[in-house]
Design a protein around this motif. Sequence first.
Motif, PDB file in Angstrom:
ATOM      1  N   ILE A  48      68.389 -30.327 -47.637  1.00 33.70           N
ATOM      2  CA  ILE A  48      67.019 -30.541 -47.907  1.00 33.70           C
ATOM      3  C   ILE A  48      66.326 -30.968 -46.815  1.00 33.70           C
ATOM      4  CG2 ILE A  48      65.296 -31.150 -49.676  1.00 33.70           C
ATOM      5  CD1 ILE A  48      67.397 -29.340 -51.110  1.00 33.70           C
ATOM      6  N   ALA A  49      65.340 -30.196 -46.442  1.00 31.22           N
ATOM      7  CA  ALA A  49      64.143 -30.506 -45.328  1.00 31.22           C
ATOM      8  C   ALA A  49      62.847 -30.686 -45.712  1.00 31.22           C
ATOM      9  CB  ALA A  49      64.169 -29.490 -44.019  1.00 31.22           C
ATOM     10  N   ILE A  50      62.451 -32.067 -45.437  1.00 26.91           N
ATOM     11  CA  ILE A  50      61.003 -32.400 -45.802  1.00 26.91           C
ATOM     12  C   ILE A  50      60.133 -32.159 -44.596  1.00 26.91           C
ATOM     13  CG2 ILE A  50      59.441 -33.742 -46.899  1.00 26.91           C
ATOM     14  CD1 ILE A  50      61.958 -34.988 -48.410  1.00 26.91           C
ATOM     15  N   LEU A  51      59.167 -31.262 -44.471  1.00 21.10           N
ATOM     16  CA  LEU A  51      58.505 -31.250 -43.160  1.00 21.10           C
ATOM     17  C   LEU A  51      56.911 -31.613 -43.834  1.00 21.10           C
ATOM     18  CD1 LEU A  51      59.577 -27.369 -42.370  1.00 21.10           C
ATOM     19  CD2 LEU A  51      60.545 -29.764 -41.799  1.00 21.10           C
ATOM     20  N   ASP A  52      56.420 -32.802 -43.105  1.00 19.90           N
ATOM     21  CA  ASP A  52      55.389 -33.289 -43.471  1.00 19.90           C
ATOM     22  C   ASP A  52      54.274 -33.022 -42.394  1.00 19.90           C
ATOM     23  OD1 ASP A  52      53.469 -34.927 -44.692  1.00 19.90           O
ATOM     24  OD2 ASP A  52      53.923 -36.705 -43.236  1.00 19.90           O
ATOM     25  N   GLU A  53      53.527 -32.158 -42.773  1.00 18.84           N
ATOM     26  CA  GLU A  53      52.204 -31.532 -41.856  1.00 18.84           C
ATOM     27  C   GLU A  53      52.734 -31.270 -40.683  1.00 18.84           C
ATOM     28  OE1 GLU A  53      48.623 -33.020 -42.545  1.00 18.84           O
ATOM     29  OE2 GLU A  53      48.782 -33.872 -44.374  1.00 18.84           O
ATOM     30  N   THR A  54      53.996 -30.511 -40.424  1.00 22.84           N
ATOM     31  CA  THR A  54      54.296 -29.725 -39.098  1.00 22.84           C
ATOM     32  C   THR A  54      53.434 -29.020 -38.543  1.00 22.84           C
ATOM     33  OG1 THR A  54      56.518 -29.908 -40.095  1.00 22.84           O
ATOM     34  CG2 THR A  54      56.391 -28.248 -38.346  1.00 22.84           C
ATOM     35  N   ASP A  55      52.316 -28.409 -38.980  1.00 27.09           N
ATOM     36  CA  ASP A  55      51.346 -27.820 -38.551  1.00 27.09           C
ATOM     37  C   ASP A  55      50.218 -28.405 -37.859  1.00 27.09           C
ATOM     38  OD1 ASP A  55      50.747 -28.395 -40.907  1.00 27.09           O
ATOM     39  OD2 ASP A  55      49.378 -26.625 -41.249  1.00 27.09           O
ATOM     40  N   SER A  56      50.306 -29.940 -38.020  1.00 30.18           N
ATOM     41  CA  SER A  56      49.320 -30.835 -37.459  1.00 30.18           C
ATOM     42  C   SER A  56      49.172 -30.761 -35.935  1.00 30.18           C
ATOM     43  CB  SER A  56      49.397 -32.125 -38.131  1.00 30.18           C
ATOM     44  OG  SER A  56      48.452 -33.098 -37.542  1.00 30.18           O
ATOM     45  N   GLY A  57      48.160 -30.585 -35.572  1.00 31.18           N
ATOM     46  CA  GLY A  57      48.303 -30.845 -34.013  1.00 31.18           C
ATOM     47  C   GLY A  57      48.715 -29.703 -33.243  1.00 31.18           C
ATOM     48  N   LEU A  58      49.004 -28.511 -33.775  1.00 25.95           N
ATOM     49  CA  LEU A  58      49.608 -27.350 -33.068  1.00 25.95           C
ATOM     50  C   LEU A  58      48.602 -26.285 -32.526  1.00 25.95           C
ATOM     51  CD1 LEU A  58      52.832 -26.640 -34.883  1.00 25.95           C
ATOM     52  CD2 LEU A  58      52.505 -28.221 -32.972  1.00 25.95           C
ATOM     53  N   ASP A  59      48.642 -25.834 -31.655  1.00 25.61           N
ATOM     54  CA  ASP A  59      47.829 -24.644 -31.152  1.00 25.61           C
ATOM     55  C   ASP A  59      48.407 -23.385 -31.630  1.00 25.61           C
ATOM     56  OD1 ASP A  59      50.038 -23.907 -29.455  1.00 25.61           O
ATOM     57  OD2 ASP A  59      48.857 -24.691 -27.754  1.00 25.61           O
ATOM     58  N   ILE A  60      47.987 -22.303 -31.501  1.00 22.64           N
ATOM     59  CA  ILE A  60      48.397 -20.986 -32.224  1.00 22.64           C
ATOM     60  C   ILE A  60      49.729 -20.667 -31.576  1.00 22.64           C
ATOM     61  CG2 ILE A  60      47.256 -19.529 -30.625  1.00 22.64           C
ATOM     62  CD1 ILE A  60      47.642 -19.140 -34.620  1.00 22.64           C
ATOM     63  N   ASP A  61      49.931 -20.888 -30.520  1.00 18.33           N
ATOM     64  CA  ASP A  61      51.499 -20.460 -29.930  1.00 18.33           C
ATOM     65  C   ASP A  61      52.500 -21.342 -30.444  1.00 18.33           C
ATOM     66  OD1 ASP A  61      50.240 -18.435 -28.390  1.00 18.33           O
ATOM     67  OD2 ASP A  61      49.711 -19.672 -26.698  1.00 18.33           O
ATOM     68  N   ALA A  62      52.240 -22.727 -30.278  1.00 18.65           N
ATOM     69  CA  ALA A  62      53.160 -23.667 -31.031  1.00 18.65           C
ATOM     70  C   ALA A  62      53.512 -23.293 -32.285  1.00 18.65           C
ATOM     71  CB  ALA A  62      52.714 -25.036 -30.455  1.00 18.65           C
TER      72      ALA A  62
ATOM     73  N   GLU B  86      65.541 -22.099 -50.974  1.00 18.84           N
ATOM     74  CA  GLU B  86      64.179 -21.871 -51.483  1.00 18.84           C
ATOM     75  C   GLU B  86      63.110 -22.504 -50.452  1.00 18.84           C
ATOM     76  OE1 GLU B  86      64.972 -22.081 -56.245  1.00 18.84           O
ATOM     77  OE2 GLU B  86      63.959 -23.908 -55.424  1.00 18.84           O
ATOM     78  N   THR B  87      61.944 -21.968 -50.384  1.00 21.92           N
ATOM     79  CA  THR B  87      60.984 -22.726 -49.512  1.00 21.92           C
ATOM     80  C   THR B  87      59.801 -22.969 -50.440  1.00 21.92           C
ATOM     81  OG1 THR B  87      61.535 -21.518 -47.417  1.00 21.92           O
ATOM     82  CG2 THR B  87      59.212 -22.389 -47.641  1.00 21.92           C
ATOM     83  N   HIS B  88      59.539 -24.363 -50.599  1.00 18.35           N
ATOM     84  CA  HIS B  88      58.361 -24.761 -51.596  1.00 18.35           C
ATOM     85  C   HIS B  88      57.213 -25.136 -50.612  1.00 18.35           C
ATOM     86  CE1 HIS B  88      60.606 -25.030 -55.407  1.00 18.35           C
ATOM     87  NE2 HIS B  88      61.478 -24.765 -54.354  1.00 18.35           N
ATOM     88  N   ALA B  89      55.929 -25.067 -50.854  1.00 21.98           N
ATOM     89  CA  ALA B  89      54.892 -25.498 -50.071  1.00 21.98           C
ATOM     90  C   ALA B  89      54.208 -26.416 -51.221  1.00 21.98           C
ATOM     91  CB  ALA B  89      53.853 -24.416 -49.646  1.00 21.98           C
ATOM     92  N   ILE B  90      53.819 -27.647 -50.781  1.00 25.18           N
ATOM     93  CA  ILE B  90      53.215 -28.595 -51.332  1.00 25.18           C
ATOM     94  C   ILE B  90      51.736 -28.756 -50.657  1.00 25.18           C
ATOM     95  CG2 ILE B  90      52.661 -31.103 -51.965  1.00 25.18           C
ATOM     96  CD1 ILE B  90      55.527 -31.357 -52.811  1.00 25.18           C
ATOM     97  N   MET B  91      50.593 -28.162 -51.326  1.00 28.38           N
ATOM     98  CA  MET B  91      49.286 -28.358 -50.815  1.00 28.38           C
ATOM     99  C   MET B  91      48.436 -29.118 -51.477  1.00 28.38           C
ATOM    100  SD  MET B  91      48.741 -24.189 -49.900  1.00 28.38           S
ATOM    101  CE  MET B  91      47.526 -24.609 -48.686  1.00 28.38           C
TER     102      MET B  91
ATOM    103  N   THR C 198      69.808 -24.398 -46.621  1.00 29.06           N
ATOM    104  CA  THR C 198      68.699 -25.440 -46.579  1.00 29.06           C
ATOM    105  C   THR C 198      67.307 -25.390 -47.386  1.00 29.06           C
ATOM    106  OG1 THR C 198      69.507 -26.135 -44.297  1.00 29.06           O
ATOM    107  CG2 THR C 198      67.213 -26.934 -44.981  1.00 29.06           C
ATOM    108  N   GLY C 199      67.209 -26.215 -48.365  1.00 24.72           N
ATOM    109  CA  GLY C 199      65.894 -26.251 -49.083  1.00 24.72           C
ATOM    110  C   GLY C 199      64.876 -26.663 -48.366  1.00 24.72           C
ATOM    111  N   LEU C 200      63.759 -25.897 -48.405  1.00 25.39           N
ATOM    112  CA  LEU C 200      62.530 -26.397 -47.524  1.00 25.39           C
ATOM    113  C   LEU C 200      61.317 -26.996 -48.369  1.00 25.39           C
ATOM    114  CD1 LEU C 200      62.826 -23.595 -44.736  1.00 25.39           C
ATOM    115  CD2 LEU C 200      63.489 -26.054 -44.501  1.00 25.39           C
ATOM    116  N   LEU C 201      60.960 -28.197 -48.026  1.00 23.51           N
ATOM    117  CA  LEU C 201      59.897 -28.569 -48.730  1.00 23.51           C
ATOM    118  C   LEU C 201      58.528 -28.774 -47.654  1.00 23.51           C
ATOM    119  CD1 LEU C 201      58.385 -29.685 -51.448  1.00 23.51           C
ATOM    120  CD2 LEU C 201      59.326 -31.924 -50.938  1.00 23.51           C
ATOM    121  N   LEU C 202      57.666 -28.066 -47.525  1.00 22.71           N
ATOM    122  CA  LEU C 202      56.731 -28.083 -46.462  1.00 22.71           C
ATOM    123  C   LEU C 202      55.464 -28.605 -47.195  1.00 22.71           C
ATOM    124  CD1 LEU C 202      55.597 -27.096 -43.732  1.00 22.71           C
ATOM    125  CD2 LEU C 202      55.162 -24.770 -44.858  1.00 22.71           C
TER     126      LEU C 202
END
Length: 257
Positions: free
Chosen positions: A169-183, A35-40, A200-204
């Motif tokens: 289980i992988a927790i990704l804490d603001e993985t998009d922070s500081g990335l340009d569009i290609d990255a 499962e992929t969960h997004a916490i916003m 793997t369960g993903l918590l984004l």
Amino acid sequence: MSNLEIRGLKVSVKLPDGQLKPILAGVDLTVRAGETHAIMGPNGSGKSTLAYSIAGHPKYQITGGSVTLDGADVLSMTVDERARAGLFLAMQYPVEVPGVSVANFLRTAKTAIDGEAPKLRTWAGELRGAMERLQMDPAFAQRNVNEGFSGGEKKRHEIVQLELLKPKIAILDETDSGLDIDALRVVSEGVNRIGATGETGLLLITHYTRILRYITPDYVHVFARGRIVEEGGPELAEKLEAEGYERYLAETGPATA
């Protein structure tokens, strides 16, 4: 299938004067393998506190509730025990580790988690393949961990770790922070590869919807005032993009952070 269960989790942080400031006000969440969960939620709502509390950061004090992984009490484990049990945290601000090469770091981590060293004849190929998929120059394997890396290179390295360590289980804490569009595209493709394995369960954790244009979550959870205040599917993220978080902040309830 692996299963992370969070029930009634309450967390406080100790202030300089010794008082405890409540941050999480009772979080209930279940994340299963595949499962992929997004916490916003807005800044200061407690999203990162949730991530670091699960990982075992000493700054945060658990004042109530439980966290279990496949029935085992996560909160009673040390940080390294949580990693060996199958938890992984991709940090918002990955730290530099001078004097330790990426190759040594990754092999040492793999050895610690699996209980035995990976075979050298296959490990080099696995490492090179993971770096190539994240469009990282293989020469980075000989550089010190994150030292002199750009923001995008640090985040790509986090996903290389994710691919090689294969957590439950992988927790990704603001993985998009500081990335340009290609990255952002490359990192998102890496996250999707992990999710596609079903292992793997993903918590984004994020407060922007742009990464969700590349990673489609199964569930979206709105986080405000230290708790989950609304849940839904991918369409909820589109609603947040259009309306923002203001109405959640205006609702009555304890202001925790």
